[in-house]
Design a protein around this motif. Sequence first.
Motif, PDB file in Angstrom:
ATOM      1  N   MET A  74     104.210  29.602  59.693  1.00  0.00           N
ATOM      2  CA  MET A  74     104.482  30.392  60.886  1.00  0.00           C
ATOM      3  C   MET A  74     105.065  29.425  61.921  1.00  0.00           C
ATOM      4  SD  MET A  74     101.945  32.888  63.130  1.00  0.00           S
ATOM      5  CE  MET A  74     101.427  31.591  64.273  1.00  0.00           C
ATOM      6  N   PRO A  75     106.380  29.194  61.850  1.00  0.00           N
ATOM      7  CA  PRO A  75     106.993  28.136  62.656  1.00  0.00           C
ATOM      8  C   PRO A  75     107.307  28.547  64.089  1.00  0.00           C
ATOM      9  CG  PRO A  75     108.645  29.123  61.250  1.00  0.00           C
ATOM     10  CD  PRO A  75     107.346  29.827  60.935  1.00  0.00           C
ATOM     11  N   TYR A  76     106.359  29.175  64.737  1.00  0.00           N
ATOM     12  CA  TYR A  76     106.500  29.552  66.144  1.00  0.00           C
ATOM     13  C   TYR A  76     105.109  29.731  66.724  1.00  0.00           C
ATOM     14  CZ  TYR A  76     106.406  33.993  63.529  1.00  0.00           C
ATOM     15  OH  TYR A  76     106.102  35.002  62.651  1.00  0.00           O
ATOM     16  N   GLY A  77     105.039  29.866  68.033  1.00  0.00           N
ATOM     17  CA  GLY A  77     103.752  29.879  68.711  1.00  0.00           C
ATOM     18  C   GLY A  77     103.067  31.231  68.708  1.00  0.00           C
ATOM     19  N   TRP A  78     101.820  31.219  69.172  1.00  0.00           N
ATOM     20  CA  TRP A  78     100.985  32.417  69.142  1.00  0.00           C
ATOM     21  C   TRP A  78     101.526  33.558  70.006  1.00  0.00           C
ATOM     22  CZ3 TRP A  78      97.926  32.582  65.198  1.00  0.00           C
ATOM     23  CH2 TRP A  78      97.398  31.395  64.668  1.00  0.00           C
ATOM     24  N   PRO A  79     102.085  33.309  71.187  1.00  0.00           N
ATOM     25  CA  PRO A  79     102.624  34.449  71.952  1.00  0.00           C
ATOM     26  C   PRO A  79     103.720  35.203  71.203  1.00  0.00           C
ATOM     27  CG  PRO A  79     102.317  32.563  73.388  1.00  0.00           C
ATOM     28  CD  PRO A  79     102.097  32.067  71.992  1.00  0.00           C
ATOM     29  N   ARG A  80     104.632  34.461  70.573  1.00  0.00           N
ATOM     30  CA  ARG A  80     105.663  35.140  69.787  1.00  0.00           C
ATOM     31  C   ARG A  80     105.030  35.889  68.614  1.00  0.00           C
ATOM     32  NH1 ARG A  80     110.811  32.519  66.445  1.00  0.00           N
ATOM     33  NH2 ARG A  80     111.089  34.333  65.069  1.00  0.00           N
ATOM     34  N   ALA A  81     104.017  35.284  67.997  1.00  0.00           N
ATOM     35  CA  ALA A  81     103.357  35.936  66.857  1.00  0.00           C
ATOM     36  C   ALA A  81     102.731  37.260  67.281  1.00  0.00           C
ATOM     37  CB  ALA A  81     102.306  35.008  66.263  1.00  0.00           C
ATOM     38  N   LEU A  82     102.157  37.304  68.476  1.00  0.00           N
ATOM     39  CA  LEU A  82     101.593  38.564  68.962  1.00  0.00           C
ATOM     40  C   LEU A  82     102.687  39.599  69.198  1.00  0.00           C
ATOM     41  CD1 LEU A  82      98.851  37.324  71.466  1.00  0.00           C
ATOM     42  CD2 LEU A  82      98.504  38.343  69.209  1.00  0.00           C
ATOM     43  N   ARG A  83     103.818  39.163  69.714  1.00  0.00           N
ATOM     44  CA  ARG A  83     104.932  40.109  69.908  1.00  0.00           C
ATOM     45  C   ARG A  83     105.454  40.606  68.564  1.00  0.00           C
ATOM     46  NH1 ARG A  83     106.071  36.430  74.214  1.00  0.00           N
ATOM     47  NH2 ARG A  83     107.458  35.223  72.881  1.00  0.00           N
ATOM     48  N   GLU A  84     105.515  39.701  67.577  1.00  0.00           N
ATOM     49  CA  GLU A  84     105.949  40.102  66.236  1.00  0.00           C
ATOM     50  C   GLU A  84     104.971  41.108  65.618  1.00  0.00           C
ATOM     51  OE1 GLU A  84     108.639  39.273  64.448  1.00  0.00           O
ATOM     52  OE2 GLU A  84     109.522  37.846  65.871  1.00  0.00           O
ATOM     53  N   ALA A  85     103.717  41.075  66.062  1.00  0.00           N
ATOM     54  CA  ALA A  85     102.710  42.011  65.562  1.00  0.00           C
ATOM     55  C   ALA A  85     102.786  43.360  66.267  1.00  0.00           C
ATOM     56  CB  ALA A  85     101.318  41.409  65.733  1.00  0.00           C
ATOM     57  N   GLY A  86     103.739  43.517  67.182  1.00  0.00           N
ATOM     58  CA  GLY A  86     103.947  44.800  67.843  1.00  0.00           C
ATOM     59  C   GLY A  86     103.303  44.943  69.202  1.00  0.00           C
ATOM     60  N   LEU A  87     102.819  43.847  69.768  1.00  0.00           N
ATOM     61  CA  LEU A  87     102.153  43.909  71.065  1.00  0.00           C
ATOM     62  C   LEU A  87     103.125  43.624  72.205  1.00  0.00           C
ATOM     63  CD1 LEU A  87      98.884  42.042  70.091  1.00  0.00           C
ATOM     64  CD2 LEU A  87      99.266  44.504  70.174  1.00  0.00           C
ATOM     65  N   GLN A  88     102.803  44.127  73.371  1.00  0.00           N
ATOM     66  CA  GLN A  88     103.606  43.928  74.568  1.00  0.00           C
ATOM     67  C   GLN A  88     102.737  43.312  75.663  1.00  0.00           C
ATOM     68  OE1 GLN A  88     105.955  47.396  75.678  1.00  0.00           O
ATOM     69  NE2 GLN A  88     105.888  48.178  73.581  1.00  0.00           N
ATOM     70  N   ASP A  89     103.387  42.976  76.779  1.00  0.00           N
ATOM     71  CA  ASP A  89     102.681  42.357  77.912  1.00  0.00           C
ATOM     72  C   ASP A  89     101.888  41.134  77.465  1.00  0.00           C
ATOM     73  OD1 ASP A  89     103.640  44.547  79.380  1.00  0.00           O
ATOM     74  OD2 ASP A  89     101.810  45.696  79.028  1.00  0.00           O
ATOM     75  N   VAL A  90     102.483  40.326  76.600  1.00  0.00           N
ATOM     76  CA  VAL A  90     101.791  39.171  76.037  1.00  0.00           C
ATOM     77  C   VAL A  90     101.645  38.076  77.092  1.00  0.00           C
ATOM     78  CG1 VAL A  90     101.922  37.334  74.309  1.00  0.00           C
ATOM     79  CG2 VAL A  90     102.530  39.690  73.692  1.00  0.00           C
ATOM     80  N   GLU A  91     100.482  37.490  77.160  1.00  0.00           N
ATOM     81  CA  GLU A  91     100.247  36.383  78.090  1.00  0.00           C
ATOM     82  C   GLU A  91      99.294  35.385  77.461  1.00  0.00           C
ATOM     83  OE1 GLU A  91      98.026  37.218  81.615  1.00  0.00           O
ATOM     84  OE2 GLU A  91      96.871  38.840  80.689  1.00  0.00           O
ATOM     85  N   SER A  92      99.320  34.164  77.984  1.00  0.00           N
ATOM     86  CA  SER A  92      98.417  33.110  77.543  1.00  0.00           C
ATOM     87  C   SER A  92      97.765  32.474  78.764  1.00  0.00           C
ATOM     88  CB  SER A  92      99.171  32.031  76.755  1.00  0.00           C
ATOM     89  OG  SER A  92      99.767  32.556  75.592  1.00  0.00           O
ATOM     90  N   PHE A  93      96.530  32.063  78.602  1.00  0.00           N
ATOM     91  CA  PHE A  93      95.841  31.335  79.670  1.00  0.00           C
ATOM     92  C   PHE A  93      94.798  30.429  79.041  1.00  0.00           C
ATOM     93  CE2 PHE A  93      93.697  35.385  79.041  1.00  0.00           C
ATOM     94  CZ  PHE A  93      92.342  35.080  79.078  1.00  0.00           C
ATOM     95  N   GLY A  94      94.227  29.556  79.836  1.00  0.00           N
ATOM     96  CA  GLY A  94      93.295  28.577  79.302  1.00  0.00           C
ATOM     97  C   GLY A  94      91.907  28.693  79.900  1.00  0.00           C
ATOM     98  N   ALA A  95      90.930  28.176  79.167  1.00  0.00           N
ATOM     99  CA  ALA A  95      89.553  28.076  79.638  1.00  0.00           C
ATOM    100  C   ALA A  95      89.143  26.608  79.540  1.00  0.00           C
ATOM    101  CB  ALA A  95      88.617  28.946  78.810  1.00  0.00           C
ATOM    102  N   LEU A  96      88.884  25.994  80.689  1.00  0.00           N
ATOM    103  CA  LEU A  96      88.570  24.565  80.741  1.00  0.00           C
ATOM    104  C   LEU A  96      87.105  24.324  80.419  1.00  0.00           C
ATOM    105  CD1 LEU A  96      89.669  21.708  81.470  1.00  0.00           C
ATOM    106  CD2 LEU A  96      88.791  22.132  83.791  1.00  0.00           C
TER     107      LEU A  96
END
Length: 288
Positions: free
Chosen positions: A196-218
């Motif tokens: 899977m030569p791409y990141g998780w946000p793109r993978a979620l979009r490829e799975a049919g999801l919209q409004d994709v976002e990423s954030f962190g927990a320190l």
Amino acid sequence: MSGHSHGDIDWADRLAQLRMADALDAEALAPVARRLLGLIGERPAVVDVGCGAGGMSVLFARELARRGGGTLVLFDATPKLLVEAERAVAEVAGESVEVVSLLGDLTDPAVAVPAADLVWASGVVHHVGDQQAALRTLAGLVRPGGVLAISEGGLEMRCLPWELGVGRPGLEQRLHAARASWFEAMRAGIPGSVAMPYGWPRALREAGLQDVESFGALIDHPMPGSDLLREYVVQRVGWFAESAGEWLDADDRAATATLTDPQSPHFLGRRDDLYLFGAKAIHCGRLR
């Protein structure tokens, strides 16, 4: 598909380490549970896929109870972990939260996972050969308007000083490098492994999801650290050496053995300069 079903790892044997990690992560992940539940409506259904010892399930249950209730589905392939998650959640759920337990694997057609407003999977997808297909399966559990959220990647946890008084300096960096080699071999050894030569946000979009976002927990536990932290660090260093030892040289294997030996003068469990610092990455998207 479960976060705790890969054949090379005895997750039940790691229960104590999972409990410690859950306790140390709780403060950082409570806002994540609150944020994700804030994206969906009242009295929602939540599925925790690969719930493990129940660390995130507890946070969801507590937040659901605070918001008026809902349904929480605990799903894992390891019976011992599922029992532990049930016990932990029962302490906080209250009467307003319905708790359902499912033992099994998503790839098993006999397991009926109910549709949910929020599907959560932490450290699950990277154990599946075809990660993109796994995300499509998870997205298929989401009700229209609902959210799929995964925790994958982030910043590797650091816990050790540069010099430890035994072995060469920089042991932790070499442990991480060995672990990365182990992970590469683990992925290659999964039947049906697909790149899977791409990141998780793109993978979620490829799975049919919209409004994709990423954030962190320190995750931030500074020196000198608690007894729990010291015990966790001992377990963590021992686990890294056990799982990735073949990618360490003899000197580093000897150093880790000394550092995790309670009879050694260099035992990590007696140090006052241990800490835990890193970040978990959360990626989520909505099914429209």
